[in-house]
Enzyme design. Structure first.
Site, short mmCIF file in Angstrom:
data_model
loop_
_atom_site.label_atom_id
_atom_site.label_comp_id
_atom_site.label_asym_id
_atom_site.label_seq_id
_atom_site.Cartn_x
_atom_site.Cartn_y
_atom_site.Cartn_z
N PRO A 1 43.87 34.13 50.07
CA PRO A 1 43.83 34.83 51.37
C PRO A 1 44.92 34.33 52.31
CG PRO A 1 41.85 33.47 51.03
CD PRO A 1 42.63 33.42 49.78
N GLU B 1 37.88 25.44 46.96
CA GLU B 1 38.62 25.42 48.22
C GLU B 1 40.11 25.62 48.02
OE1 GLU B 1 36.98 25.62 51.15
OE2 GLU B 1 35.34 25.79 49.71
N ARG C 1 50.05 51.40 37.54
CA ARG C 1 50.24 52.82 37.87
C ARG C 1 51.70 53.18 38.09
NH1 ARG C 1 48.79 54.69 42.00
NH2 ARG C 1 47.75 56.64 41.51
N ASP D 1 50.30 60.33 45.49
CA ASP D 1 49.10 59.71 46.05
C ASP D 1 49.30 59.20 47.46
OD1 ASP D 1 47.57 60.09 43.89
OD2 ASP D 1 47.76 58.06 43.09
#
Ligand code: 6GU
Length: 234
Positions: free
Chosen positions: A89, A116, A154, A169
């Site tokens: 993150p 962690e 893709r 798309d």
């Protein structure tokens, strides 16, 4: 494209990647997948791969050595250094243009953290690219790695049967996609927009662009503003 995944949860990757578009891409040889269990590379006799954080604090940290040995094993299989995407993150946020960029690589390693996080020194030693899939916290990098492998695949020629689809798309043109309809013409008193039944291709295209713009303005004002400035400057 040959994807390598470094993980403590190899079964999680195998289960998902056998199915869907990626399963097909693997059967047809367009995508190869090798999943490496980081635990197989520990030198610890109890197969331990994590330890307490220096400085204290909650949780455990994944040790550098097993990650490094796993990385080296992959690089010697390939025959040279391979780009490593570390799922975290704390990374830059993944998007469609990164997906396209990564699709040009021959090999990619996804390094999945848990607990962690991973000892910073091995991340520096490898020179990982740190990537996140959005502003929320997940328990590990496996789901993000699979999200990214799907989005990247893709863009590999032949993976989608209809070659136009990746660009038509949402995001291909920087806008959200227009609404779609199929039979029947009426569902619970709701009719298909008349113009789609007209057979007038140019009008249909015009309507779809209007719908895309309207939808993008409403739902993603950030994308809308970017599209407007880009298309007015041209
Ligand atoms: Cl890549 N990893 C984790 N653990 N959580 C996330 C993420 C990645 N992206 C968003 N949340």
């Amino acid at each position: 494209m040959h994807y390598y995944v470094m993980t403590l949860f190899p079964d999680m990757i195998d289960a998902v990647m056998r199915e869907s578009i990626l399963g097909r891409a693997q059967s047809s040889g367009l995508v190869e997948l090798t999943v490496k269990n980081i635990r197989d590379y520990t030198l610890d006799k109890h197969t331990r791969v994590d330890d307490y954080p220096y400085g204290g604090g909650a949780g455990m940290v994944m040790e550098a050595e097993p990650v490094w040995r796993c990385y080296e094993a992959i690089c010697s299989e390939v025959g040279h250094k391979v780009k490593v995407i570390h799922l975290t993150p704390q990374g830059k946020v993944f998007n469609q243009s990164l997906a396209k960029e990564y699709a040009a690589e021959e090999d990619l390693i996804f390094l999945c953290g848990h607990y962690e996080g991973i000892d910073e020194r091995v991340l520096e030693e490898i020179g990982t690219e740190d990537v996140s899939i959005g502003d929320y916290v997940l328990t590990g990098g496996e789901l993000p790695a699979m999200v990214m492998m799907d989005a990247i695949a893709r863009h590999i020629p032949g993976v989608l049967h209809n070659e136009d689809s990746a660009d038509a798309d949402s995001f291909g043109n920087g806008l959200l996609e227009y609404p779609q309809y199929t039979r029947p013409e009426t569902f619970h008193d709701r009719s298909v927009p008349e113009i789609l039944l007209s057979g007038h291709h140019a009008n249909v295209e015009k309507w779809r662009l209007e719908q895309s713009l309207e939808r993008t303005k409403e739902r993603r004002p950030d994308l809308y503003e970017a599209w407007i400035s880009k298309n007015n400057k041209k």
